[in-house]
Scaffold this active site. Structure first.
Site, short mmCIF file in Angstrom:
data_model
loop_
_atom_site.label_atom_id
_atom_site.label_comp_id
_atom_site.label_asym_id
_atom_site.label_seq_id
_atom_site.Cartn_x
_atom_site.Cartn_y
_atom_site.Cartn_z
N ASN A 114 0.81 -1.23 0.00
CA ASN A 114 0.00 0.00 0.00
C ASN A 114 0.84 1.27 0.00
OD1 ASN A 114 0.91 -0.16 2.58
ND2 ASN A 114 -1.10 -0.12 3.56
N HIS A 117 3.58 4.66 4.46
CA HIS A 117 3.29 4.64 5.89
C HIS A 117 3.23 6.08 6.36
CE1 HIS A 117 3.60 3.94 10.21
NE2 HIS A 117 4.46 4.96 10.21
N GLU A 128 8.50 7.41 16.06
CA GLU A 128 8.94 6.87 14.78
C GLU A 128 10.01 7.75 14.13
OE1 GLU A 128 5.33 6.30 12.55
OE2 GLU A 128 4.63 4.70 13.90
#
Ligand code: IDP
Ligand code: MG
Length: 156
Positions: A114, A117, A128
């Site tokens: 996909n 992110h 992150e």
């Protein structure tokens, strides 16, 4: 303060398919600012840290295999409500569910492959970004167009 930073990954499928430029352009053209960028390979260890909330789920092994299989592009993106705004541009998790006009809706047809992110909260973004970038790899700079891109009201 409403100006936030978020982590975006252009996943290995985006790099392999040669649409990194198209995807970065989707974020850039909103006016958000790229403050960090690197092409890199995700290690198993980084994958387990990054996707710690998914450890043990049925799709986890496949996800890690995919994410570590080939280089990805990591971006730090800054702007008003950047976390939410980037998620909106990305679209729903599975490309088949994502609306036309979103990155996943326009460029993909898969569930797991996909393309992108994006951190899902301010707390995740902070965690992150720390996994992918050293502090000195994140740039602080102003652009001539900043005053025409966001104003005091957007800064909160
Ligand atoms: P998100 O990327 O939209 O935040 P998450 O639920 O956090 O979605 O899942 C992380 C990633 O794991 C997804 O982007 C996708 O690549 C993969 N994934 C999630 N669920 C599935 C699944 O059912 N099959 C295959 N891959 C999945
Ligand atoms: Mg997620």
């Amino acid at each position: 303060m409403a100006i936030e930073r978020t982590l975006i990954l252009i996943k290995p499928d985006g790099v392999q398919r040669g649409i990194v430029g198209d995807i970065i352009g989707r974020f850039e053209r909103t006016g958000m600012k790229i403050v960090g960028m690197k092409l890199m390979k995700m290690s198993d260890e980084l994958a387990s840290q990054h996707y710690k909330d998914h450890v043990g789920k049925g799709f986890y092994a496949g996800l890690v295999k995919f994410m570590t299989s080939s280089p990805l592009v990591a971006l730090a993106v800054e702007g008003p409500k950047a976390v939410e705004n980037c998620r909106k541009l990305m679209g729903k998790t599975f490309c088949t569910d994502a609306q036309a006009g979103t990155i996943r809706g326009d460029f993909g047809v898969s569930r797991g492959l996909n393309l992108v992110h994006g951190s899902d909260s301010a707390e995740s973004a902070q965690r992150e970004l720390g996994l992918f970038f050293q502090a000195n790899e994140l740039q602080e700079y102003s652009r001539a167009v900043d005053a025409w891109t966001w104003n005091d009201e957007d800064k909160g």
